[in-house]
Design an enzyme around this catalytic site. Sequence first.
Site, mmCIF file in Angstrom:
data_model
loop_
_atom_site.group_PDB
_atom_site.id
_atom_site.type_symbol
_atom_site.label_atom_id
_atom_site.label_comp_id
_atom_site.label_asym_id
_atom_site.label_seq_id
_atom_site.Cartn_x
_atom_site.Cartn_y
_atom_site.Cartn_z
ATOM 1 N N ILE A 92 117.394 13.336 -0.278
ATOM 2 C CA ILE A 92 117.663 13.519 1.146
ATOM 3 C C ILE A 92 117.853 15.007 1.438
ATOM 4 O O ILE A 92 117.345 15.518 2.432
ATOM 5 C CB ILE A 92 118.920 12.720 1.567
ATOM 6 C CG1 ILE A 92 118.776 11.236 1.170
ATOM 7 C CG2 ILE A 92 119.159 12.859 3.064
ATOM 8 C CD1 ILE A 92 117.686 10.481 1.851
ATOM 9 N N GLY A 93 118.618 15.691 0.576
ATOM 10 C CA GLY A 93 118.758 17.134 0.763
ATOM 11 C C GLY A 93 119.793 17.534 1.792
ATOM 12 O O GLY A 93 119.695 18.602 2.391
ATOM 13 N N LEU A 94 120.812 16.671 1.989
ATOM 14 C CA LEU A 94 121.977 17.042 2.785
ATOM 15 C C LEU A 94 121.658 17.524 4.200
ATOM 16 O O LEU A 94 122.161 18.562 4.651
ATOM 17 C CB LEU A 94 122.778 18.138 2.056
ATOM 18 C CG LEU A 94 123.165 17.847 0.614
ATOM 19 C CD1 LEU A 94 123.827 19.074 -0.005
ATOM 20 C CD2 LEU A 94 124.059 16.643 0.510
ATOM 21 N N CYS A 133 125.983 17.372 -6.026
ATOM 22 C CA CYS A 133 124.733 16.879 -5.477
ATOM 23 C C CYS A 133 123.567 17.378 -6.314
ATOM 24 O O CYS A 133 123.386 18.576 -6.492
ATOM 25 C CB CYS A 133 124.563 17.330 -4.036
ATOM 26 S SG CYS A 133 123.034 16.711 -3.337
ATOM 27 N N ASN A 140 128.190 10.513 -8.834
ATOM 28 C CA ASN A 140 127.093 10.834 -7.941
ATOM 29 C C ASN A 140 125.813 10.273 -8.573
ATOM 30 O O ASN A 140 125.859 9.693 -9.655
ATOM 31 C CB ASN A 140 126.986 12.350 -7.756
ATOM 32 C CG ASN A 140 126.376 12.708 -6.398
ATOM 33 O OD1 ASN A 140 125.520 11.999 -5.896
ATOM 34 N ND2 ASN A 140 126.819 13.805 -5.821
ATOM 35 N N THR A 141 124.703 10.456 -7.897
ATOM 36 C CA THR A 141 123.449 9.898 -8.410
ATOM 37 C C THR A 141 122.989 10.618 -9.676
ATOM 38 O O THR A 141 123.281 11.791 -9.891
ATOM 39 C CB THR A 141 122.353 10.020 -7.338
ATOM 40 O OG1 THR A 141 122.298 11.372 -6.891
ATOM 41 C CG2 THR A 141 122.652 9.126 -6.155
ATOM 42 N N GLY A 168 122.555 2.637 -7.312
ATOM 43 C CA GLY A 168 122.366 1.188 -7.284
ATOM 44 C C GLY A 168 122.731 0.523 -8.599
ATOM 45 O O GLY A 168 123.206 1.177 -9.533
ATOM 46 N N GLY A 207 126.595 1.462 -7.928
ATOM 47 C CA GLY A 207 126.024 0.128 -8.081
ATOM 48 C C GLY A 207 126.932 -1.036 -7.781
ATOM 49 O O GLY A 207 126.641 -2.163 -8.183
HETATM 50 C C1 LIG Z 1 120.640 7.908 0.380
HETATM 51 C C2 LIG Z 1 121.811 8.496 -0.334
HETATM 52 C C3 LIG Z 1 122.390 9.671 0.120
HETATM 53 C C4 LIG Z 1 123.487 10.246 -0.520
HETATM 54 N N1 LIG Z 1 124.064 11.402 -0.022
HETATM 55 C C5 LIG Z 1 125.165 11.929 -0.616
HETATM 56 C C6 LIG Z 1 125.847 13.087 -0.063
HETATM 57 O O1 LIG Z 1 125.485 13.592 0.988
HETATM 58 N N2 LIG Z 1 126.917 13.603 -0.716
HETATM 59 C C7 LIG Z 1 127.384 13.045 -1.879
HETATM 60 O O2 LIG Z 1 128.367 13.520 -2.441
HETATM 61 N N3 LIG Z 1 126.782 11.933 -2.419
HETATM 62 C C8 LIG Z 1 125.691 11.362 -1.808
HETATM 63 N N4 LIG Z 1 125.092 10.217 -2.348
HETATM 64 C C9 LIG Z 1 125.634 9.594 -3.564
HETATM 65 C C10 LIG Z 1 126.560 8.426 -3.242
HETATM 66 O O3 LIG Z 1 127.721 8.908 -2.614
HETATM 67 C C11 LIG Z 1 127.002 7.679 -4.507
HETATM 68 O O4 LIG Z 1 127.630 8.574 -5.381
HETATM 69 C C12 LIG Z 1 125.870 7.028 -5.254
HETATM 70 O O5 LIG Z 1 124.908 6.517 -4.370
HETATM 71 C C13 LIG Z 1 126.322 5.900 -6.195
HETATM 72 O O6 LIG Z 1 126.824 4.792 -5.516
HETATM 73 P P1 LIG Z 1 125.924 3.480 -5.146
HETATM 74 O O7 LIG Z 1 125.201 3.062 -6.370
HETATM 75 O O8 LIG Z 1 126.896 2.439 -4.654
HETATM 76 O O9 LIG Z 1 124.968 3.898 -4.078
HETATM 77 C C14 LIG Z 1 124.010 9.635 -1.687
HETATM 78 C C15 LIG Z 1 123.411 8.437 -2.147
HETATM 79 C C16 LIG Z 1 122.342 7.859 -1.490
HETATM 80 C C17 LIG Z 1 121.754 6.582 -2.016
#
Ligand SMILES: Cc1cc2nc3c(=O)[nH]c(=O)nc-3n(C[C@H](O)[C@H](O)[C@H](O)COP(=O)(O)O)c2cc1C
Lengths: 298, 298, 273, 273
Positions: free
Chosen positions: B77-79, B136, B197-198, B222, B249
């Site tokens: 996404i790139g914030l 990020c 984070n991802t 996820g 997830g």
């Molecule tokens: C589409 C998307 C956008 C995200 N944007 C941010 C962000 O702006 N800042 C951040 O710290 N983490 C961001 N994350 C990470 C999530 O906060 C989270 O750490 C990650 O998705 C793991 O949780 P989940 O598996 O429940 O999605 C983003 C994740 C997704 C999927």
Amino acid sequence: MTCAAGAPDFCGLRLAHPIINAYGTFDAIAARRAFGDALLEAFPFSAYVSKTVTVAPRQGNPPPRLWEVPAGLMNSIGLPNRGLEGYLVHDLPQLAALPVPLIVNVMGFSRDEVATLVGAFAPREEVSALELNVSCPNVETGMVMGADPGEVARLLQHVRPLTDKPLIVKLTPNASDVPAVARAAQDAGASAVSLINTLRGMALRPGSAEPWLGGGAGGVSGPAVRAIALAQVSSVAAAVSVPIIAMGGVQTGAHAREFLLAGASLVAVGTESFRDPAAARRIAAELSGSYGAPALAG
Amino acid sequence: MTCAAGAPDFCGLRLAHPIINAYGTFDAIAARRAFGDALLEAFPFSAYVSKTVTVAPRQGNPPPRLWEVPAGLMNSIGLPNRGLEGYLVHDLPQLAALPVPLIVNVMGFSRDEVATLVGAFAPREEVSALELNVSCPNVETGMVMGADPGEVARLLQHVRPLTDKPLIVKLTPNASDVPAVARAAQDAGASAVSLINTLRGMALRPGSAEPWLGGGAGGVSGPAVRAIALAQVSSVAAAVSVPIIAMGGVQTGAHAREFLLAGASLVAVGTESFRDPAAARRIAAELSGSYGAPALAG
Amino acid sequence: MTETLADRVVAPFGARVVPVLERAEHGAYLVLTCADRHGPEPEPGQFYMLMAARRWGGGAGERPYLPRAFSVLRAPAGTLQFLLEAVGPATRRLCELDAGDGLSIVGPLGRGFRPPRDGRRPVLCGGGVGIAPLALWQDVLGPGTPALLGFRDAAHAAGSALLRDARVACDDGSHGHHGLVTELLAAELDAGAPAEVFACGPPPMLEAVRALCAQHGAPCQLALESGMACGYGACFGCVVPTTRGLIRLCLEGPVLEGSELGPEAFAMPGHGS
Amino acid sequence: MTETLADRVVAPFGARVVPVLERAEHGAYLVLTCADRHGPEPEPGQFYMLMAARRWGGGAGERPYLPRAFSVLRAPAGTLQFLLEAVGPATRRLCELDAGDGLSIVGPLGRGFRPPRDGRRPVLCGGGVGIAPLALWQDVLGPGTPALLGFRDAAHAAGSALLRDARVACDDGSHGHHGLVTELLAAELDAGAPAEVFACGPPPMLEAVRALCAQHGAPCQLALESGMACGYGACFGCVVPTTRGLIRLCLEGPVLEGSELGPEAFAMPGHGS
Ligand SMILES: Cc1cc2nc3c(=O)[nH]c(=O)nc-3n(C[C@H](O)[C@H](O)[C@H](O)COP(=O)(O)O)c2cc1C
Ligand SMILES: Cc1cc2nc3c(=O)[nH]c(=O)nc-3n(C[C@H](O)[C@H](O)[C@H](O)COP(=O)(O)OP(=O)(O)OC[C@H]3O[C@@H](n4cnc5c(N)ncnc54)[C@H](O)[C@@H]3O)c2cc1C
Ligand SMILES: Cc1cc2nc3c(=O)[nH]c(=O)nc-3n(C[C@H](O)[C@H](O)[C@H](O)COP(=O)(O)OP(=O)(O)OC[C@H]3O[C@@H](n4cnc5c(N)ncnc54)[C@H](O)[C@@H]3O)c2cc1C
Ligand SMILES: Cc1cc2nc3c(=O)[nH]c(=O)nc-3n(C[C@H](O)[C@H](O)[C@H](O)COP(=O)(O)O)c2cc1C
Ligand code: FES
Ligand code: FES
């Protein structure tokens, strides 16, 4: 150093196709017992990598050792093996009879142990290449050695002079800067690198706070990690010029091709072989474009 | 500092339940447009974390920004955000009207930028806590700052004196030693840490060697990453005493409970909200044991 | 390869997709029959790794992903039969299959039952879905072979019709003996000529059978369960503790000698239901 | 919240599982009808995020995992209809559904078509599965509204029966005009009174429509596609380039003004088929 789907030349080995087994996911001796001679006639890999050998024999981790995750598997096997002596006496003669080149994967708990292992295999003609496991997430030192470029360099400097055989370094994915570790390995004389090993994971026993796996934590493999593997392979390819053996969640020829496009020379199949012992044959055929979908067999 | 499924006290905030949103995965302003007032009446999170704010406005990465992986999603996404000024003028008044405490996630490309952001929010009563995004994977410095304990410590020392509000540090999972980074954050004054984070991943455009994502690499979230997240949360819990916000997830109350058992105080839901915008309500209800499976609605 | 022992029927190399021919409900259980015209005839106690050929995955918790082990129930003329109980995502998916659907199979795998020793009379003892491997074994040993079967309730006891002249114990008293199948087994061991016991069932039952047989000096062969990923010795995941150390159940078992097992073999999470 | 605009029908908060009532094949397409007694009536051009309530996943490449966007085709009395073409794992799974199966839906979402401006006569132009949102719009605008539809071949052209009095262009000459639907549109724009065009279809077709309308000075509203994860503005994943910058298609669209789009909006991988 990348190659198309044709017959690759990997560190001087001429291989029939670019698909090999992922270390520790195919025991050819056991598979021979389960499937008989058909295994040898249709051997699915173009080179065979045997399960990690350590100096002393190991029972491995207590069960349970497996936990299924979404689109993947988490394991905590703990490197069970007969030890160096047992391997040389029992396993090596049988593995030498396989119709493809043999790569031996070794792991030591210190630089001297690794030297002992490399030294023991150096004179063995049956062995085409050696792989150093510095990345197994199940054993304390694996995490540490493989995550640090300096450690990896010192290890390579120690053992590189002991053999002329290709030395492959298996990288751990649980590191901040995998390309830096790969570069350190290359600069210290590694002939190739392989990645990714499993990602560190954990599951709890349902309804409890205790870990499910007998070994506590485990390593995640399978389709769930494929995108992560592709990113690491691509960054490592940008950082080194030695050949790369890529793996992580490969299920089809298209997946294998993606790893080749990302810079790999060979692609290893691991978890998918658990779903179909001959999966690697299908994958190699799909890669070379000669695969037709099979009809119902019954 | 862990809490059962009851009403948690998090850094002095009294929350109705332990389920919040994962940063960047729920735009409450947009959701209000899509779902109207029903969103506010049934607001699914016990605290709301807004998408990362940077000093300057950002368009974000070029499309495509999404790639579906087995049991998960990869994004780049790139914030995108209006920048600090835009946030203060446009977003903050609307987010302050939400029925739950507001946590503002900020990210700077230098320590001074982070200080600017922290300083700007310090006097704002609408803001209950601040979170520092040092993890990020889409922006160069995130990877570097969050992967190194020393960097994180220096950042905290720089900005901790600027506010009395709780400061949460979001850790990156792409590091060799995540617990060490967490400990450094705690020792330098972080009030809490959040993870994971991802994970850095990549996909190729079908039939090409070009990356699919406009941003090149992306981040995987996820169910595919849940076991990895649980392992990291568990190791961090063993290393720090400040509260932990866990994510990765989570799809059910049972998953949330596992993170709490592993040592988390709050659990964040991200990708699952894409499958069902009200998923977090179900998860919170399952966690508190009050959930009955719904019948067909039509 | 010196360790290749002619101690088993070997499987064709690779998974094959065969059509489901029939599904038949037996109370709480399902019997799935599929074609397997080209596969070898399995030995009693051997097993197959099964997956649905389509939509294996996307169930509860985004599972199953790996195949699962199932004992062969019977194998009449070019077909295979499996006995299923829906306990999780994989068994639930398999229980959805109907005639014409594809089933991916690998097998027959593992070492099955060996004949009774020293002229001992065979006694079969099964619990729940664990009766599956005993059906084919009873066919081979002869229809007169006593089969003592334990179930939870009447819906499960319906499975007893799959063996011949089974004597049933039921936890809830709805069927046959009100109590544990091991009570029937104790009486049987006390009663007749020296016996050898062949058992399969939940771990606590197997442990009780093992202890009982040890007491009576009767050898027993126990078909165990353990979480498996591959079924052919590749993953080293399915180990169980024995007097020989940790062994791969898919390769050395699933049928093991009672004498090489202790209580710890039945006390692990994930080993049986 | 100042940005809440009354520019759309809002969706109930949360996914609801509704039963499929009927599946009907139209050549290469499937029309799926489900109940939705409690949902609001959608506006033409709005869409829903759909998942099968069971077994969403485990298809090709272990996908789908996320829901997918589908335009509402029509919404007769407490039901919703969707037009599907099986192009990947999600559409293949949805095409398996039958009466009684559960469908998880979120919607109606997005901004649909706005009425033609300045008394212009509306002209509908659709390509392939992109004819879906035009059906309900034609119902609203009146049955006489011309509908120009393009298809690949006869199997797809069968979909033209879903609109009234459609004029068809077919790539392979099997049906109606042998050629592109934009050729029909050019003739239509030349012929009558000043028109406003409403179009939906594959990106190259939309780009051709946009360029043609710009040439003719006719305004156009284009229903775009883009890879979506959430459909309600949460993920920032579905952005398309416009004169206003990158905008979230699920929130500001899917119907956008042709005047705010350039060729780059139709040149991205993953945006449409
Ligand atoms: C589409 C998307 C956008 C995200 N944007 C941010 C962000 O702006 N800042 C951040 O710290 N983490 C961001 N994350 C990470 C999530 O906060 C989270 O750490 C990650 O998705 C793991 O949780 P989940 O598996 O429940 O999605 C983003 C994740 C997704 C999927
Ligand atoms: C040799 C052999 C023969 C068998 N024969 C039969 C048979 O004839 N008929 C029959 O019905 N069954 C048989 N089984 C058992 C069957 O293979 C298992 O019950 C199978 O695991 C069920 O899969 P599932 O997905 O339905 O349930 P699972 O979800 O796999 O649940 C089964 C057990 O696995 C464990 N578990 C839960 N979640 C996980 C996870 N994520 N990862 C790993 N383990 C987990 C738990 O202990 C649970 O009780 C046999 C097993 C073996 C080894
Ligand atoms: C507002 C809107 C309305 C729509 N209306 C309809 C409709 O009425 N009827 C209809 O049939 N379709 C409609 N679509 C299109 C439909 O949502 C997509 O075709 C859907 O993605 C198909 O999913 P799939 O899994 O079947 O195919 P996918 O595998 O998702 O393939 C579709 C396209 O997605 C891309 N892709 C491939 N693999 C991946 C991956 N792993 N991750 C991300 N992208 C990938 C490729 O570009 C591919 O061509 C609409 C889309 C939108 C945005
Ligand atoms: C059951 C199992 C055992 C493994 N054992 C080893 C091992 O002994 N040495 C090693 O270097 N890697 C080992 N691995 C990691 C694999 O070689 C491979 O890196 C990983 O599984 C990713 O590939 P895949 O997704 O195709 O399985 C093991 C993996 C699995 C699943
Ligand atoms: S199941 Fe893999 S070794 Fe037994
Ligand atoms: S699809 Fe998520 S913001 Fe549009």
